[in-house]
Design a protein around this motif. Sequence first.
Motif, short mmCIF file in Angstrom:
data_model
loop_
_atom_site.label_atom_id
_atom_site.label_comp_id
_atom_site.label_asym_id
_atom_site.label_seq_id
_atom_site.Cartn_x
_atom_site.Cartn_y
_atom_site.Cartn_z
N LEU A 260 103.74 101.96 49.10
CA LEU A 260 103.77 101.66 50.52
C LEU A 260 103.35 100.20 50.78
O LEU A 260 102.45 99.93 51.57
CB LEU A 260 102.88 102.63 51.29
N SER A 261 104.00 99.30 50.10
CA SER A 261 103.72 97.88 50.27
C SER A 261 104.29 97.38 51.59
O SER A 261 105.35 97.82 52.03
CB SER A 261 104.32 97.08 49.12
N SER A 262 103.59 96.44 52.22
CA SER A 262 104.10 95.80 53.43
C SER A 262 104.32 94.31 53.19
O SER A 262 104.33 93.52 54.13
CB SER A 262 103.13 96.01 54.60
N LEU A 263 104.52 93.96 51.93
CA LEU A 263 104.74 92.56 51.57
C LEU A 263 106.23 92.22 51.59
O LEU A 263 107.06 93.00 51.13
CB LEU A 263 104.18 92.29 50.17
N ARG A 264 106.55 91.03 52.10
CA ARG A 264 107.93 90.58 52.10
C ARG A 264 108.36 90.17 50.69
O ARG A 264 109.54 90.28 50.34
CB ARG A 264 108.10 89.38 53.05
N LYS A 265 107.42 89.67 49.92
CA LYS A 265 107.71 89.24 48.55
C LYS A 265 106.78 89.96 47.58
O LYS A 265 105.56 89.90 47.71
CB LYS A 265 107.53 87.73 48.41
N ASP A 266 107.37 90.64 46.62
CA ASP A 266 106.58 91.34 45.60
C ASP A 266 107.48 91.64 44.41
O ASP A 266 108.23 92.61 44.40
CB ASP A 266 106.01 92.63 46.18
N ASN A 267 107.42 90.78 43.41
CA ASN A 267 108.26 90.94 42.22
C ASN A 267 107.46 91.45 41.03
O ASN A 267 107.68 91.06 39.90
CB ASN A 267 108.92 89.60 41.85
N THR A 268 106.51 92.34 41.30
CA THR A 268 105.66 92.88 40.25
C THR A 268 106.33 94.09 39.61
O THR A 268 106.25 95.21 40.11
CB THR A 268 104.28 93.29 40.83
N GLY A 269 107.02 93.86 38.52
CA GLY A 269 107.66 94.95 37.81
C GLY A 269 108.89 95.49 38.52
O GLY A 269 109.47 94.85 39.40
N TYR A 270 109.30 96.69 38.14
CA TYR A 270 110.50 97.31 38.70
C TYR A 270 110.29 97.69 40.17
O TYR A 270 109.23 98.16 40.56
CB TYR A 270 110.88 98.56 37.91
N ASP A 271 111.31 97.49 40.96
CA ASP A 271 111.27 97.86 42.38
C ASP A 271 111.68 99.32 42.51
O ASP A 271 112.80 99.65 42.91
CB ASP A 271 112.20 96.95 43.18
N LEU A 272 110.76 100.20 42.19
CA LEU A 272 111.07 101.63 42.08
C LEU A 272 111.47 102.27 43.41
O LEU A 272 112.19 103.27 43.43
CB LEU A 272 109.88 102.38 41.48
N LYS A 273 110.99 101.71 44.51
CA LYS A 273 111.31 102.34 45.80
C LYS A 273 112.81 102.40 46.04
O LYS A 273 113.30 103.30 46.75
CB LYS A 273 110.64 101.58 46.95
N GLN A 274 113.58 101.47 45.47
CA GLN A 274 115.02 101.45 45.69
C GLN A 274 115.69 102.72 45.16
O GLN A 274 116.75 103.10 45.65
CB GLN A 274 115.65 100.21 45.05
N LEU A 275 115.08 103.38 44.18
CA LEU A 275 115.63 104.63 43.66
C LEU A 275 115.71 105.70 44.74
O LEU A 275 116.59 106.57 44.70
CB LEU A 275 114.78 105.16 42.51
N PHE A 276 114.78 105.62 45.69
CA PHE A 276 114.67 106.69 46.68
C PHE A 276 115.31 106.32 48.01
O PHE A 276 115.34 107.14 48.93
CB PHE A 276 113.18 107.02 46.90
N ILE A 277 115.84 105.12 48.12
CA ILE A 277 116.41 104.68 49.40
C ILE A 277 117.86 105.11 49.54
O ILE A 277 118.26 105.61 50.58
CB ILE A 277 116.27 103.15 49.56
N ALA A 278 118.67 104.89 48.55
CA ALA A 278 120.09 105.23 48.71
C ALA A 278 120.54 106.13 47.58
O ALA A 278 120.29 105.86 46.42
CB ALA A 278 120.94 103.97 48.73
N GLY A 279 121.23 107.18 47.94
CA GLY A 279 121.86 108.01 46.93
C GLY A 279 121.01 109.16 46.42
O GLY A 279 121.55 110.16 45.97
N ALA A 280 119.70 109.04 46.49
CA ALA A 280 118.86 110.09 45.92
C ALA A 280 118.90 111.36 46.77
O ALA A 280 118.90 112.47 46.25
CB ALA A 280 117.42 109.60 45.78
N GLU A 281 118.89 111.21 48.08
CA GLU A 281 119.03 112.35 49.01
C GLU A 281 118.05 113.48 48.71
O GLU A 281 118.39 114.66 48.79
CB GLU A 281 120.47 112.86 49.00
#
Length: 547
Positions: A260-281
């Motif tokens: 639950l990051s609220s940072l505009r920039k955060d390149n620390t490792g894999y951006d795992l949240k993207q797995l749950f945004i599109a397609g996962a349903e």
Amino acid sequence: MNKRCTLLTRLSIRARSTGDEENSSSTTLDTSRYTFFFHEFSLSFQNLIARVSPGKKWLENCRAYSVPASSKVVRDERFATLDDQDIKHFSGIVGSKGLVVDKDELEVANTDWMRKFKGSAQLLLRPQSSNQVAEILKYSSSRRIAVVPQGGNTGLVGGSVPVFDEVIVNLGAMNSIISFDEVSGILICEAGCILETLDKFLADKGFMFPLDLGAKGSCQIGGNVSTNAGGLRLIRYGSLHGNILGLEVVLSDGTILDMLSSLRKDNTGYDLKQLFIAGAEGTLGVVTKVAVLTPQKLPSVNVGFLACTDYTSCQKMLLEARKHLGEVLSAFEFIDSFALDMVLKHSGDRHPLPDAKEKFYLLIETTGSNQSHDKEKLDNFVETVLTQGLVVDGTIAQDNTQISNFWHIREAWFLQLPPLGKAGAVYKYDLSIPIKDLYNLVEILRERLATVVAYGHLGDGNLHLNISAPDYDEKASFFFQLLAKIEPFVYEWTAAHKGSVSAEHGLGFMKAHAIHYSRSPETVELMRKMKAMLDPNGILNPYKVIA
């Protein structure tokens, strides 16, 4: 400029050939993928449009019919059958108010918004916190009880209802706004918040939600995120992939994944949240909290409703709009005359251009900070395209009432057309297609079928197709024969033109089998491995996304 645009010139542009000669013979249908619900009625399709009053609860007079799926779709034997001990355990987690066994309530929750798919869940849970969701999933995984995460249940592909007797976990009670930072515009809320509620909250702060769609009064942000809903203003604000800064997700074993990051920039490792945004349903985890970047609500809004002779002109209009309107362009929607006439007859709305008899209509919106500047840009744009012959008629809204009226017509494309289909059969397709090829599919389908309604977000190449039956035989074979003229042709044509079979609605149950038309075998296999890793017992929204 006058309220009605002055007609400067009119080009006669011959409609271009589709360039594709397709075999119109019926294709073989695998009915194992679907369960259909059709409804008995006494009016012809034409009379239905004319007589049904907007808002009338006429569906109460319809009876649902189910056509059983073939034996190819069977309940997964790995899953346990719910018993009294399970219900007692769940009651201990959510309390008596959070446990629903009432048949009437379950009937609603088991049935999708289109009344096309229906499950047989015997239990619905309404958790009030992420910890309760975690406890539910932890127990369900240990017992191998399949669950279906559910939000507002406004989906159109059967993704939010059970296929068999999966337990429904509805997030509607988790509807708190946790925080809002007026400096950064970052909103943090729970997944059960209704989209329209969030937008109204933000409006009071001088901001707006970057997503807007027809079901905003019922859909929940958790479901929006899980399907990466696109909506009406993607051309301006982009997709949720870019606007979602952080998520909290509960995995199938009860692990609460805090991203639950609220940072505009955060390149620390894999951006795992993207797995749950599109397609996962909801097949990889249950979204429980969302952090989203919201734009300021700008005071200057202008809307034009324009008529074009042909689809080539619509494409050129998009190019000119980007060139002349630039940073203030916020929506570019299209509908053809057949669909518009149908909506106007059913909704009771007035035609913005009553004298126009053109084949295509565009709704163009600008949003900015300077009303006089933005209005002048739109006026100059309209005058330019009239001079070029791209538009033959048009009007610009003169006040907020007219703006609302124009948008009501656009939203009625979503809100009014589905109920027409609920009187019988409607097949809805949500496709991404290269803009130059987009309308070719509509023309080809109209050679195969009588009633094809076409509209969509031309600004981002998203076509919405609604295909209805002109009359009703009430025999299942008729509907299967109709569908056989649509599928897999629609998917094959889309794949051949480098499109996507799911632009913004998701795959759900309806299109799980069609994933291969838009994703390579290697990609699908990797998806399966990810699903097996994150949900080893397969309890999360089974039978969906990956068939």
